[in-house]
Design a protein around this motif. Structure first.
Motif, PDB file in Angstrom:
ATOM      1  N   CYS A   5      60.442  30.734  19.687  1.00 55.79           N
ATOM      2  CA  CYS A   5      61.095  30.067  18.545  1.00 55.79           C
ATOM      3  C   CYS A   5      60.101  29.524  17.516  1.00 55.79           C
ATOM      4  N   MET A   6      58.818  29.770  17.690  1.00 48.72           N
ATOM      5  CA  MET A   6      57.809  29.140  16.850  1.00 48.72           C
ATOM      6  C   MET A   6      57.938  29.570  15.397  1.00 48.72           C
ATOM      7  N   THR A   7      57.874  28.597  14.491  1.00 45.68           N
ATOM      8  CA  THR A   7      57.929  28.881  13.060  1.00 45.68           C
ATOM      9  C   THR A   7      56.595  28.638  12.364  1.00 45.68           C
ATOM     10  N   LEU A   8      55.687  27.888  12.995  1.00 51.62           N
ATOM     11  CA  LEU A   8      54.381  27.623  12.389  1.00 51.62           C
ATOM     12  C   LEU A   8      53.295  27.700  13.449  1.00 51.62           C
ATOM     13  N   LEU A   9      52.230  28.437  13.134  1.00 45.04           N
ATOM     14  CA  LEU A   9      51.032  28.493  13.971  1.00 45.04           C
ATOM     15  C   LEU A   9      49.833  28.235  13.081  1.00 45.04           C
ATOM     16  N   ASN A  10      49.090  27.188  13.397  1.00 40.79           N
ATOM     17  CA  ASN A  10      47.922  26.796  12.606  1.00 40.79           C
ATOM     18  C   ASN A  10      46.664  27.035  13.420  1.00 40.79           C
ATOM     19  N   LEU A  11      45.883  28.040  12.998  1.00 39.93           N
ATOM     20  CA  LEU A  11      44.583  28.339  13.617  1.00 39.93           C
ATOM     21  C   LEU A  11      43.473  28.190  12.587  1.00 39.93           C
ATOM     22  N   ARG A  12      43.638  27.240  11.726  1.00 37.23           N
ATOM     23  CA  ARG A  12      42.684  27.016  10.647  1.00 37.23           C
ATOM     24  C   ARG A  12      41.340  26.506  11.189  1.00 37.23           C
ATOM     25  N   ARG A  13      40.262  27.038  10.627  1.00 42.88           N
ATOM     26  CA  ARG A  13      38.892  26.556  10.834  1.00 42.88           C
ATOM     27  C   ARG A  13      38.509  26.464  12.317  1.00 42.88           C
ATOM     28  N   GLN A  14      38.547  27.587  12.978  1.00 41.67           N
ATOM     29  CA  GLN A  14      38.060  27.634  14.359  1.00 41.67           C
ATOM     30  C   GLN A  14      36.537  27.830  14.353  1.00 41.67           C
ATOM     31  N   THR A  15      35.905  27.459  15.442  1.00 41.43           N
ATOM     32  CA  THR A  15      34.462  27.614  15.594  1.00 41.43           C
ATOM     33  C   THR A  15      34.184  28.594  16.724  1.00 41.43           C
ATOM     34  N   PRO A  16      33.454  29.689  16.458  1.00 43.69           N
ATOM     35  CA  PRO A  16      32.725  30.028  15.228  1.00 43.69           C
ATOM     36  C   PRO A  16      33.564  30.695  14.147  1.00 43.69           C
ATOM     37  N   GLY A  17      34.826  30.987  14.389  1.00 43.59           N
ATOM     38  CA  GLY A  17      35.688  31.576  13.358  1.00 43.59           C
ATOM     39  C   GLY A  17      36.346  32.846  13.840  1.00 43.59           C
ATOM     40  N   LEU A  18      37.632  32.998  13.543  1.00 44.31           N
ATOM     41  CA  LEU A  18      38.372  34.193  13.922  1.00 44.31           C
ATOM     42  C   LEU A  18      37.956  35.367  13.035  1.00 44.31           C
ATOM     43  N   THR A  19      37.977  36.563  13.614  1.00 45.69           N
ATOM     44  CA  THR A  19      37.527  37.754  12.910  1.00 45.69           C
ATOM     45  C   THR A  19      38.688  38.716  12.658  1.00 45.69           C
ATOM     46  N   ASP A  20      38.331  39.904  12.194  1.00 44.87           N
ATOM     47  CA  ASP A  20      39.347  40.929  11.939  1.00 44.87           C
ATOM     48  C   ASP A  20      40.080  41.341  13.209  1.00 44.87           C
ATOM     49  N   ARG A  21      39.458  41.158  14.359  1.00 46.24           N
ATOM     50  CA  ARG A  21      40.132  41.477  15.622  1.00 46.24           C
ATOM     51  C   ARG A  21      41.348  40.583  15.807  1.00 46.24           C
ATOM     52  N   ALA A  22      41.198  39.303  15.560  1.00 48.37           N
ATOM     53  CA  ALA A  22      42.336  38.392  15.650  1.00 48.37           C
ATOM     54  C   ALA A  22      43.373  38.715  14.585  1.00 48.37           C
ATOM     55  N   ALA A  23      42.919  39.061  13.364  1.00 51.71           N
ATOM     56  CA  ALA A  23      43.855  39.409  12.293  1.00 51.71           C
ATOM     57  C   ALA A  23      44.675  40.640  12.660  1.00 51.71           C
ATOM     58  N   THR A  24      44.050  41.609  13.325  1.00 50.26           N
ATOM     59  CA  THR A  24      44.776  42.808  13.744  1.00 50.26           C
ATOM     60  C   THR A  24      45.848  42.459  14.768  1.00 50.26           C
ATOM     61  N   GLY A  25      45.520  41.580  15.704  1.00 51.14           N
ATOM     62  CA  GLY A  25      46.512  41.143  16.685  1.00 51.14           C
ATOM     63  C   GLY A  25      47.668  40.409  16.037  1.00 51.14           C
ATOM     64  N   MET A  26      47.378  39.579  15.050  1.00 50.72           N
ATOM     65  CA  MET A  26      48.437  38.874  14.339  1.00 50.72           C
ATOM     66  C   MET A  26      49.309  39.839  13.539  1.00 50.72           C
ATOM     67  N   ALA A  27      48.700  40.883  13.004  1.00 57.59           N
ATOM     68  CA  ALA A  27      49.473  41.877  12.267  1.00 57.59           C
ATOM     69  C   ALA A  27      50.451  42.596  13.184  1.00 57.59           C
ATOM     70  N   GLU A  28      50.013  42.963  14.360  1.00 54.33           N
ATOM     71  CA  GLU A  28      50.910  43.606  15.321  1.00 54.33           C
ATOM     72  C   GLU A  28      52.068  42.682  15.677  1.00 54.33           C
ATOM     73  N   MET A  29      51.774  41.405  15.784  1.00 48.19           N
ATOM     74  CA  MET A  29      52.823  40.436  16.085  1.00 48.19           C
ATOM     75  C   MET A  29      53.847  40.358  14.962  1.00 48.19           C
ATOM     76  N   LEU A  30      53.389  40.355  13.709  1.00 46.73           N
ATOM     77  CA  LEU A  30      54.296  40.217  12.576  1.00 46.73           C
ATOM     78  C   LEU A  30      55.285  41.373  12.479  1.00 46.73           C
ATOM     79  N   ARG A  31      54.908  42.512  12.998  1.00 44.37           N
ATOM     80  CA  ARG A  31      55.788  43.679  12.912  1.00 44.37           C
ATOM     81  C   ARG A  31      57.052  43.525  13.763  1.00 44.37           C
ATOM     82  N   CYS A  32      56.990  42.688  14.779  1.00 48.95           N
ATOM     83  CA  CYS A  32      58.166  42.543  15.654  1.00 48.95           C
ATOM     84  C   CYS A  32      58.697  41.119  15.723  1.00 48.95           C
ATOM     85  N   ASN A  33      57.919  40.153  15.293  1.00 44.36           N
ATOM     86  CA  ASN A  33      58.361  38.758  15.345  1.00 44.36           C
ATOM     87  C   ASN A  33      59.343  38.460  14.211  1.00 44.36           C
TER      88      ASN A  33
END
Length: 464
Positions: free
Chosen positions: A320-348
Motif C-alpha cells: 500500500c506504500m505511496t511514498l518511498l524516500n531514499l534521498r541522499r544515501q551514503t555512498p549513493g544509489l547508482t543506476d543499478r538501483a534506478a533500474t530496479g525501481m523502474a522495473e517496480m514502476l511497471r507493475c506497481n
C-alpha cells in the motif's frame, strides 16, 4: 455554537472575548453591591443570588479549590464544608459566554482542536481561569494512579513535548491516556515515558496518534524492553512513528520488524540514522511493512542491494506504500538501483512519490526510469476511474543526469495523459533548462522543453 480556531491569533481573540465577558459580569456584581444587595447561596442550583435590601457583604472572587495541589488537603476539605461556595464572576461569565454567540470560547472543541495550538503550560493557565474551563481541560486522577506528587486532576494535553529538564514533572501532571501526539527528546525522557506507561495500569497512551523520539540512541534490546511497552496500549493505528536521529543500526531495525510494532503504523520515519542494506532488507521482508503508507529512509547508508529489496516489496500487489524516500544515501544509489525501481514502476499501482535525490544516478538510470514512468502513467490512466487522481512525483534532483536522460524524461512528460499529475524534479543535474531546449530541438521530435512537468527549480522538502 461550535468554533474551530484556525490560528493561535484566533485563540487569543476568543480568550479576549471571555475576558470582556468576565469584566462585564464583575460590573454587574459591583452594581448590585453598591445597591445594598446581600450575596447569599442558593443551594438548589449552586449559584449565587442577591437578596434586595440587605447590607453589602464581601464577595469571594476566587474559585473553590476543588482540584488544588496544595499539601494541606484536610484543611481545604474543612473549609469547603463550612464556607458557602460562591461562584466567581469568571465562572458565571464563562457559563453565559457558552450560550452567547458573541463569545463562543467555551463552545469550542478544546481537546480536539484549540489545545493543539497551546503547550502544557499555556493550557494549565487556561484551566485556572474558571471552573468551566478547568472541567473542560482536566480529568480526575485515577484512584490507582498513586498520589505521590500527583494533583487531584490531570491536565488534558493532546500534544506533549518532553525534554530532560521537564519530562518527569510533565508526566506527573498530564493524563497519559489522552495524549494524541508525543514528542520525546533524548534518552532520559524516553526512559521516563516507558516507566510512566508501565505504571498506568494499561491506560497510558491509549489514544496516541503520533510518536516522535529523537536524539536517543536506541539499541536492539530497547525495542522489546521499552518501545513495545510504550506502544502496547495504543488502540489506534499510529499515523506516525518517527525514530529519526537516534543512531539506529540495522540490528535495531530488524528488532522493530520482528516486534510486530509496524502492524499498527501508517508512516515510518527512520531518516538520519545508520541503516544499511540489512535494515532495508528487514523492512522489505516484514509482512506488516506492506501496509505502511510512507517510508522515509533519507540520509542513511542504504546501497543498491537494499534499494532493490524495497523495489521488490513494492512489486507485491498487496503493498500500500505511496511514498518511498531514499534521498541522499551514503555512498549513493547508482543506476543499478534506478533500474530496479523502474522495473517496480511497471507493475506497481500504489506509489505516488519516489525520492531519489542526491544520489549517483546518471543518464542510463534516468532513461529506464523515464520509460517505466511513461508506461505506468498510460496504464494507470486506463485502470483508474476518471474521477480518481493519477499522480507521480519522481525526485531526481542533485544526481548526474545529462541531456540524454533529461530528453528521455521530457518525452515522458510530454506524452503522459493530460489527466495525470506528473512532476519530474531535475534541479542541480548536469542538464539545465537551456541545454534541454537545444537537445530537444536536435531530436526533431515535437518536444516542448518548457513543459511544466519538468522542474529545474529546487523544490524544498516542505513542499514535496
Amino acid at each position: 455554537m461550535a468554533c474551530v480556531a484556525g490560528s493561535f491569533a484566533e485563540v487569543v481573540n476568543l480568550l479576549g472575548d471571555l475576558a470582556k465577558a468576565v469584566c462585564g459580569q464583575r460590573g454587574k456584581i459591583k452594581a448590585q453591591r453598591e445597591g445594598g444587595n446581600e450575596i447569599c447561596e442558593d443551594h438548589e442550583d449552586g449559584h449565587a443570588t442577591a437578596k434586595p435590601g440587605a447590607p453589602p457583604t464581601a464577595l469571594e472572587l476566587q474559585e473553590p479549590n476543588d482540584g488544588s495541589t496544595d499539601a494541606d488537603d484536610a484543611s481545604e476539605e474543612h473549609s469547603a464544608a463550612t464556607t458557602p461556595v460562591v461562584v466567581s464572576p469568571a465562572s458565571a461569565a464563562a457559563k453565559a459566554a457558552s450560550m452567547d454567540s458573541s463569545c463562543p470560547i467555551l463552545a469550542c472543541p478544546w481537546h480536539d482542536a484549540l489545545a493543539f495550538f497551546l503547550n502544557s503550560n499555556e493550557l494549565g493557565k487556561v484551566s485556572y481561569s474558571c471552573r468551566a474551563l478547568r472541567e473542560e481541560l482536566t480529568v480526575e486522577t485515577p484512584e490507582d494512579a498513586g498520589s505521590a506528587g500527583r494533583p487531584d486532576r490531570l491536565l488534558l494535553v493532546p500534544a506533549l513535548e518532553l525534554r530532560i529538564e521537564n519530562a518527569e514533572a510533565e508526566l506527573r501532571r498530564v493524563s497519559l491516556e489522552h495524549i494524541r501526539i508525543l514528542r520525546v527528546w533524548q534518552r532520559m525522557s524516553f526512559n521516563a515515558v516507558a516507566d510512566a506507561v508501565r505504571q498506568s495500569h494499561g491506560r497510558g497512551l491509549r489514544y496516541l496518534d503520533k510518536f516522535v523520539c529523537k536524539g536517543c540512541r536506541i539499541h536492539p534490546d530497547d525495542v522489546n524492553s521499552m518501545l513495545v511497552p510504550i506502544l502496547a496500549n495504543t488502540t489506534n493505528r499510529l499515523k506516525l512513528l518517527n525514530l529519526e536521529r537516534n543512531q539506529m543500526p540495522c540490528s535495531t531495525v530488524q528488532a522493530i520488524c520482528q516486534s510486530g510494532i509496524l502492524a499498527k503504523v501508517d508512516t515510518l520515519n527512520l531518516r538520519f540514522n545508520q541503516i544499511g542494506d540489512a535494515g532495508a532488507e528487514a523492512i522489505a521482508l516484514c509482512p506488516a511493512a506492506k501496509k505502511l503508507k510512507w517510508v522515509n529512509l533519507k540520509m542513511n547508508q542504504v546501497r543498491d542491494a537494499g534499494a532493490l529489496a524495497l523495489a521488490k516489496m513494492l512489486q507485491d500487489p498487496s503493498c500500500c506504500m505511496t511514498l518511498l524516500n531514499l534521498r541522499r544515501q551514503t555512498p549513493g544509489l547508482t543506476d543499478r538501483a534506478a533500474t530496479g525501481m523502474a522495473e517496480m514502476l511497471r507493475c506497481n499501482s500504489s506509489l505516488e512519490q519516489l525520492r531519489l535525490r542526491r544520489n549517483r544516478i546518471s543518464d542510463k538510470g534516468a532513461v529506464v526510469l523515464a520509460e517505466a514512468t511513461s508506461e505506468r502513467m498510460q496504464r494507470l490512466c486506463k485502470e483508474i476511474p476518471p474521477w480518481e487522481d493519477v499522480r507521480m512525483e519522481l525526485d531526481l534532483e542533485e544526481n548526474r543526469i545529462g541531456d540524454l536522460g533529461a530528453v528521455a524524461l521530457l518525452r515522458t512528460a510530454c506524452t503522459a495523459p493530460a489527466r495525470a499529475s506528473l512532476e519530474i524534479l531535475l534541479h542541480s543535474n548536469q542538464a539545465t533548462r537551456d541545454s534541454l531546449h537545444v537537445a530537444a530541438v536536435a531530436t526533431s521530435e515535437p518536444l516542448d522543453a518548457s513543459n511544466t512537468r519538468i522542474m529545474f527549480d529546487n523544490k524544498p522538502e516542505s513542499e514535496l
